[in-house]
Design a protein around this motif. Structure first.
Motif, PDB file in Angstrom:
ATOM      1  N   MET A 125       0.836  -1.199   0.000  1.00  0.00           N
ATOM      2  CA  MET A 125       0.000   0.000   0.000  1.00  0.00           C
ATOM      3  C   MET A 125       0.876   1.257   0.000  1.00  0.00           C
ATOM      4  SD  MET A 125      -3.270   0.662   2.407  1.00  0.00           S
ATOM      5  CE  MET A 125      -4.581   1.742   1.838  1.00  0.00           C
ATOM      6  N   VAL A 126       1.947   1.234   0.773  1.00  0.00           N
ATOM      7  CA  VAL A 126       2.892   2.354   0.745  1.00  0.00           C
ATOM      8  C   VAL A 126       3.493   2.496  -0.646  1.00  0.00           C
ATOM      9  CG1 VAL A 126       5.081   3.217   1.636  1.00  0.00           C
ATOM     10  CG2 VAL A 126       3.417   2.229   3.207  1.00  0.00           C
ATOM     11  N   LYS A 127       3.864   1.364  -1.248  1.00  0.00           N
ATOM     12  CA  LYS A 127       4.433   1.415  -2.596  1.00  0.00           C
ATOM     13  C   LYS A 127       3.474   2.104  -3.561  1.00  0.00           C
ATOM     14  CE  LYS A 127       6.149  -1.495  -6.372  1.00  0.00           C
ATOM     15  NZ  LYS A 127       6.345  -2.884  -6.857  1.00  0.00           N
ATOM     16  N   ARG A 128       2.173   1.743  -3.516  1.00  0.00           N
ATOM     17  CA  ARG A 128       1.210   2.370  -4.412  1.00  0.00           C
ATOM     18  C   ARG A 128       1.037   3.860  -4.065  1.00  0.00           C
ATOM     19  NH1 ARG A 128      -2.780   0.874  -8.157  1.00  0.00           N
ATOM     20  NH2 ARG A 128      -1.311  -0.851  -8.434  1.00  0.00           N
ATOM     21  N   ALA A 129       0.989   4.171  -2.779  1.00  0.00           N
ATOM     22  CA  ALA A 129       0.767   5.560  -2.368  1.00  0.00           C
ATOM     23  C   ALA A 129       1.918   6.471  -2.776  1.00  0.00           C
ATOM     24  CB  ALA A 129       0.555   5.634  -0.865  1.00  0.00           C
ATOM     25  N   THR A 130       3.125   5.921  -2.912  1.00  0.00           N
ATOM     26  CA  THR A 130       4.260   6.767  -3.280  1.00  0.00           C
ATOM     27  C   THR A 130       4.138   7.326  -4.694  1.00  0.00           C
ATOM     28  OG1 THR A 130       5.553   4.799  -3.911  1.00  0.00           O
ATOM     29  CG2 THR A 130       5.890   5.683  -1.690  1.00  0.00           C
ATOM     30  N   LYS A 131       3.209   6.803  -5.486  1.00  0.00           N
ATOM     31  CA  LYS A 131       2.924   7.411  -6.785  1.00  0.00           C
ATOM     32  C   LYS A 131       2.345   8.810  -6.616  1.00  0.00           C
ATOM     33  CE  LYS A 131       0.582   5.090  -9.773  1.00  0.00           C
ATOM     34  NZ  LYS A 131      -0.504   4.249 -10.347  1.00  0.00           N
ATOM     35  N   TYR A 132       1.745   9.058  -5.448  1.00  0.00           N
ATOM     36  CA  TYR A 132       0.999  10.292  -5.236  1.00  0.00           C
ATOM     37  C   TYR A 132       1.539  11.162  -4.102  1.00  0.00           C
ATOM     38  CZ  TYR A 132      -2.215   7.449  -7.967  1.00  0.00           C
ATOM     39  OH  TYR A 132      -2.767   6.635  -8.931  1.00  0.00           O
ATOM     40  N   LEU A 133       2.217  10.561  -3.139  1.00  0.00           N
ATOM     41  CA  LEU A 133       2.743  11.340  -2.019  1.00  0.00           C
ATOM     42  C   LEU A 133       3.791  12.341  -2.508  1.00  0.00           C
ATOM     43  CD1 LEU A 133       3.136   8.517   0.645  1.00  0.00           C
ATOM     44  CD2 LEU A 133       1.615  10.483   0.849  1.00  0.00           C
ATOM     45  N   GLN A 134       3.661  13.573  -2.051  1.00  0.00           N
ATOM     46  CA  GLN A 134       4.568  14.639  -2.416  1.00  0.00           C
ATOM     47  C   GLN A 134       5.465  14.988  -1.236  1.00  0.00           C
ATOM     48  OE1 GLN A 134       4.639  15.951  -5.642  1.00  0.00           O
ATOM     49  NE2 GLN A 134       3.242  14.219  -5.977  1.00  0.00           N
ATOM     50  N   PRO A 135       6.512  15.781  -1.449  1.00  0.00           N
ATOM     51  CA  PRO A 135       7.306  16.250  -0.305  1.00  0.00           C
ATOM     52  C   PRO A 135       6.396  16.842   0.774  1.00  0.00           C
ATOM     53  CG  PRO A 135       8.387  16.845  -2.347  1.00  0.00           C
ATOM     54  CD  PRO A 135       7.047  16.263  -2.738  1.00  0.00           C
ATOM     55  N   GLY A 136       6.660  16.463   2.012  1.00  0.00           N
ATOM     56  CA  GLY A 136       5.773  16.834   3.108  1.00  0.00           C
ATOM     57  C   GLY A 136       4.784  15.738   3.441  1.00  0.00           C
ATOM     58  N   GLY A 137       4.765  14.646   2.637  1.00  0.00           N
ATOM     59  CA  GLY A 137       3.876  13.527   2.903  1.00  0.00           C
ATOM     60  C   GLY A 137       4.260  12.793   4.175  1.00  0.00           C
ATOM     61  N   ARG A 138       3.288  12.098   4.721  1.00  0.00           N
ATOM     62  CA  ARG A 138       3.489  11.377   5.973  1.00  0.00           C
ATOM     63  C   ARG A 138       2.972   9.943   5.842  1.00  0.00           C
ATOM     64  NH1 ARG A 138       6.247  15.164   6.514  1.00  0.00           N
ATOM     65  NH2 ARG A 138       6.106  16.865   8.049  1.00  0.00           N
ATOM     66  N   VAL A 139       3.809   8.987   6.228  1.00  0.00           N
ATOM     67  CA  VAL A 139       3.412   7.580   6.331  1.00  0.00           C
ATOM     68  C   VAL A 139       3.559   7.185   7.788  1.00  0.00           C
ATOM     69  CG1 VAL A 139       3.895   5.206   5.647  1.00  0.00           C
ATOM     70  CG2 VAL A 139       4.132   7.067   3.974  1.00  0.00           C
ATOM     71  N   ILE A 140       2.469   6.685   8.383  1.00  0.00           N
ATOM     72  CA  ILE A 140       2.468   6.356   9.805  1.00  0.00           C
ATOM     73  C   ILE A 140       1.932   4.941   9.990  1.00  0.00           C
ATOM     74  CG2 ILE A 140       1.651   7.028  12.097  1.00  0.00           C
ATOM     75  CD1 ILE A 140       1.160   9.870  10.842  1.00  0.00           C
ATOM     76  N   PHE A 141       2.792   4.061  10.460  1.00  0.00           N
ATOM     77  CA  PHE A 141       2.408   2.686  10.773  1.00  0.00           C
ATOM     78  C   PHE A 141       1.935   2.613  12.227  1.00  0.00           C
ATOM     79  CE2 PHE A 141       5.236   2.069   7.199  1.00  0.00           C
ATOM     80  CZ  PHE A 141       4.824   0.904   6.568  1.00  0.00           C
ATOM     81  N   ILE A 142       1.179   1.560  12.540  1.00  0.00           N
ATOM     82  CA  ILE A 142       0.817   1.273  13.926  1.00  0.00           C
ATOM     83  C   ILE A 142       1.523  -0.021  14.343  1.00  0.00           C
ATOM     84  CG2 ILE A 142      -1.013   0.804  15.580  1.00  0.00           C
ATOM     85  CD1 ILE A 142      -1.092   3.645  14.451  1.00  0.00           C
ATOM     86  N   SER A 143       2.343   0.082  15.383  1.00  0.00           N
ATOM     87  CA  SER A 143       3.030  -1.086  15.932  1.00  0.00           C
ATOM     88  C   SER A 143       2.410  -1.426  17.279  1.00  0.00           C
ATOM     89  CB  SER A 143       4.535  -0.806  16.048  1.00  0.00           C
ATOM     90  OG  SER A 143       5.211  -1.978  16.481  1.00  0.00           O
ATOM     91  N   THR A 144       3.187  -1.907  18.211  1.00  0.00           N
ATOM     92  CA  THR A 144       2.695  -2.266  19.535  1.00  0.00           C
ATOM     93  C   THR A 144       3.822  -2.134  20.543  1.00  0.00           C
ATOM     94  OG1 THR A 144       1.827  -4.050  20.914  1.00  0.00           O
ATOM     95  CG2 THR A 144       3.183  -4.703  19.057  1.00  0.00           C
ATOM     96  N   SER A 145       3.487  -1.749  21.768  1.00  0.00           N
ATOM     97  CA  SER A 145       4.487  -1.675  22.830  1.00  0.00           C
ATOM     98  C   SER A 145       4.956  -3.049  23.274  1.00  0.00           C
ATOM     99  CB  SER A 145       3.933  -0.896  24.025  1.00  0.00           C
ATOM    100  OG  SER A 145       3.831   0.486  23.733  1.00  0.00           O
ATOM    101  N   LEU A 146       4.282  -4.111  22.813  1.00  0.00           N
ATOM    102  CA  LEU A 146       4.740  -5.465  23.128  1.00  0.00           C
ATOM    103  C   LEU A 146       6.092  -5.773  22.501  1.00  0.00           C
ATOM    104  CD1 LEU A 146       1.431  -7.516  22.839  1.00  0.00           C
ATOM    105  CD2 LEU A 146       2.746  -7.074  24.931  1.00  0.00           C
TER     106      LEU A 146
END
Length: 252
Positions: A125-146
């Motif tokens: 999904m990130v790979k596809r989104a990089t077709k459109y994300l411009q400088p200033g874009g943000r990618v934020i994953f959700i991990s876990t404190s585990l």
């Protein structure tokens, strides 16, 4: 000049019809963003989030269906976002699966289910989104404190393995996409009052997790979303490649 930090931004948040995802889209919309509320099986829940956003925030919202265990559907969700809003500025990869099993009980299907939804699909999904994300874009994953907690239960072997992989994706993608002015980070909640966390747990077990926190309770989703919103802002440009643990001192 608008005082809303995300005015004019478009945010796509996967798995955002409930729990942490819903709290995130509402917070981003409150900061002025136009958001996509993604769901897979409950349009009523997604539309309720959209209605809440329209009635209580300055942001705009639409509900879009997409199964985030499928690469084609995830890629299509990106394209549908572009069709509706014309761009993507913020991608939050919140959808995930957590089905605890001991080593003796896991099989290839449970392995594939976890890694497909928690690692493979977000990456593509990130790979596809990089077709459109411009400088200033943000990618934020959700991990876990585990991934940091030393008392991780043995039944979380697959879930923790996928989130460990996510945190490594963040490190490497930050180097890759950072050269284009796009930051990549992760937010790692501790135990949070969501269906994903509470399903299958007794009240006694939930109280046990609460007792491990200095404040003697688990988090609410709206205590996680402000950190996602902070990372989405332009001012967060120098935060890149990081996993930020949001757990009230549960794991330090």
């Amino acid at each position: 000049m608008s005082s809303l930090p995300l005015q004019g931004k478009v945010a796509l948040v996967t798995g955002s019809s409930r729990a942490i995802g819903a709290a995130v889209v509402k917070r981003l919309a409150a900061d002025g963003a136009s958001v996509v509320v993604n769901y897979v099986s409950n349009p009523d829940a997604a539309n309720a989030v959209v209605d809440d956003i329209h009635s209580s925030t300055p942001g705009k919202a639409i509900a879009l269906k997409g199964d985030m265990s499928s690469v084609p559907e995830a890629e299509n969700l990106v394209e549908e976002t572009i069709k509706h809003y014309g761009k993507i500025d913020i991608l939050v990869l919140n959808a995930g699966i957590m089905n605890p099993k001991l080593l003796k009980d896991i099989d290839e299907k449970s392995y594939d289910d976890h890694f497909n939804m928690n690692v493979k699909v977000p990456l593509f999904m990130v790979k596809r989104a990089t077709k459109y994300l411009q400088p200033g874009g943000r990618v934020i994953f959700i991990s876990t404190s585990l991934t940091k907690f030393s008392g991780v239960p043995p039944s979380y072997v697959l879930y923790n393995a996928t989130k460990g992989a996510v945190e490594q994706l963040v490190r490497v993608l930050a180097k890759d996409l950072g050269s284009n002015g796009i930051t990549v980070n992760a937010v790692a909640p501790g135990p949070t009052n969501t269906e994903l966390f509470t399903t299958g747990k007794s009240e006694q077990l939930i109280q046990f997790f609460s007792s491990l926190h200095p404040m003697k309770r688990i988090a609410e989703p709206n205590e996680i979303s402000p950190v996602v919103a902070m990372l989405a802002r332009d001012e967060s440009v120098w935060v890149n490649g990081q996993t930020i643990f949001v757990n009230g001192g549960y794991a330090v």
